[in-house]
Design an enzyme around this catalytic site. Structure first.
Site, PDB file in Angstrom:
ATOM      1  NE  ARG A 109      -0.133  -0.255   4.956  1.00 31.60           N
ATOM      2  CZ  ARG A 109       0.786  -1.160   5.309  1.00 31.60           C
ATOM      3  NH1 ARG A 109       1.018  -2.202   4.541  1.00 31.60           N
ATOM      4  NH2 ARG A 109       1.488  -1.003   6.414  1.00 31.60           N
ATOM      5  CG  ASP A 168       1.987   4.759  13.041  1.00 32.09           C
ATOM      6  OD1 ASP A 168       2.268   5.691  13.824  1.00 32.09           O
ATOM      7  OD2 ASP A 168       2.740   3.776  12.879  1.00 32.09           O
ATOM      8  CB  CYS A 209      -8.626  21.662  17.224  1.00 34.26           C
ATOM      9  SG  CYS A 209      -8.689  21.321  18.993  1.00 34.26           S
ATOM     10  CB  CYS A 227      -2.063  -0.625   9.733  1.00 35.69           C
ATOM     11  SG  CYS A 227      -2.946   0.852   9.270  1.00 35.69           S
ATOM     12  CB  CYS A 284     -11.514  22.740  22.961  1.00 35.79           C
ATOM     13  SG  CYS A 284     -10.096  21.894  22.232  1.00 35.79           S
TER      14      CYS A 284
HETATM   15 ZN   LIG Z   1     -10.414  22.382  20.013  1.00 34.02          ZN
END
Ligand SMILES: [Zn+2]
Length: 381
Positions: A109, A168, A209, A227, A284
């Site tokens: 891949r 990843d 975000c 994966c 946040c």
């Molecule tokens: Zn945020």
């Protein structure tokens, strides 16, 4: 969530943020007015002619692309596909940061690499830089063999207009998110595992975000697998990379109003495609309170030397189901053994011992980057 299938072009079916909602401005060279952008000679015009013909780009958009600078973190499947597209599109400078080397299992891949790269155990950043330079010699490619950490993140991600996700693991993605929010630069989240993938463009102060999305208790599905445990199909990573680069081209060519403004998820096996609008979280941690935990290093797994040729990884506190982990790892690694307190397995030449509280000991190396990489691969970040 709703199905993301359209039979004809309809802006009503796919709402976008208005230009005022998404005032995603770029800093640096690509923000320069058209009059001071570099001269595009005849051969360059030939090279990018089909892209310039596309009305969304045009000659001015192409000039902006040639003057733009991007950093790509991670050059695995999504990263390699994204780098390939960016370089062919004429994005003027691309810095590729990757901590890994090419292995035979990547080739199914990871489209930039070949059997010779795997045979030579080339670092991905090195192999990618060579290949990309041969694809387009008129742009600048910089491959850096490095693990992005709180200590080096701001330096390695400096001097560019846009940050792209080819990683990843979520530890690194949250670090990128901290750097992007702190420096008010856009970045594009992209992930794929199995036949499923996700992408979202993050424009600090204009959109949600990554912390808005994942730290508010509504984590998207499929994020715990990797994966290396459930596998991954080439088509999903190439599809997600294509969506990521399309967004990058909109930003870098000066068309932020064209961004889709949504979290897009796709499954190439079931054909299911969805998109949702993600609201900013008023509390946040990152984009509201500006508490950059990952950049400060507080959330980084502490990795310490532990006896001879071993390191200990103090992962953030979380309970692991060792039985589930054992079932997942058994087909993938050697000598999996488990008792009530720990699980041990071999990935030659290493042996990893994982505790139920998320802590692990890796035998066979003193290198924190190797430990972090194997932990992310088999246990999950
Ligand atoms: Zn945020």
């Amino acid at each position: 969530m709703f199905l993301f299938v359209q039979t004809k072009r309809s802006t009503a079916a796919l709402p976008v943020l208005s230009p005022s909602e998404l005032s995603c401005s770029l800093t640096g060279a690509s923000a320069a007015p058209a009059g001071v952008l570099p001269f595009v000679n005849d051969s360059l015009q030939e090279k990018y002619s089909r892209q310039v013909l596309f009305s969304g780009i045009g000659p001015e958009g192409q000039q902006r692309l040639l003057a733009s600078r991007v950093a790509l973190v991670g050059c695995g499947a999504i990263g390699a596909a994204a780098a390939n597209l960016l370089v062919r599109a004429g994005v003027g400078f691309i810095r590729i940061i990757d901590r890994d080397f090419v292995e035979p299992s990547n080739l199914q891949r990871q489209t930039l690499f070949d059997e010779t790269d795997a045979l030579n155990v080339l670092p991905k950043a090195v192999a990618a830089e060579r290949k990309l330079r041969s694809i387009n010699s008129s742009i600048s490619v910089e491959g850096l063999v490095a693990d992005l950490t709180p200590r080096n993140a701001e330096a390695l991600l400096g001097g560019v207009d846009l940050l792209l996700d080819g990683t990843d693991n979520f530890e690194t993605r949250f670090l990128i998110n901290d750097v992007a929010v702190k420096s008010s630069r856009p970045w594009i989240y992209a992930a794929g595992v199995g036949s499923y993938g996700l992408t979202m463009t993050i424009c600090p102060a204009a959109t949600a975000c990554l912390a808005c999305l994942l730290e508010s208790g509504s984590a998207a599905p499929g994020l715990e697998e990797t994966c290396d445990t459930i596998g991954v199909l080439g088509p999903i990573v190439n599809l997600i990379a294509s969506l990521e680069v399309a967004e990058a081209l909109k930003l870098l060519s000066g068309h932020p109003e064209a961004l889709h403004g949504r979290l897009i998820s796709c499954d190439v096996w079931t054909g299911r495609m969805q998109s949702i609008r993600v609201a900013r979280h008023p509390e946040c941690r990152a984009c509201a309170r500006r508490d950059f935990t990952y950049l400060a290093g507080e959330a980084q797994p502490r990795i310490t030397l532990c006896g001879r040729d071993s390191v200990q990884i103090h992962e953030r506190a979380r309970a692991l189901d060792l039985g589930v982990l054992e079932a997942r790892l058994k087909p993938l690694v050697d000598s999996v053994r488990q008792n009530d307190f720990l699980l041990r397995f071999r990935v030659a030449p290493y042996e990893m011992t994982v505790f139920a509280d998320g802590r692990a000991i890796l035998k066979g190396t003193k290198d924190p980057a190797v430990a972090r990489s194997l932990y992310a691969r088999y246990i999950g970040a």
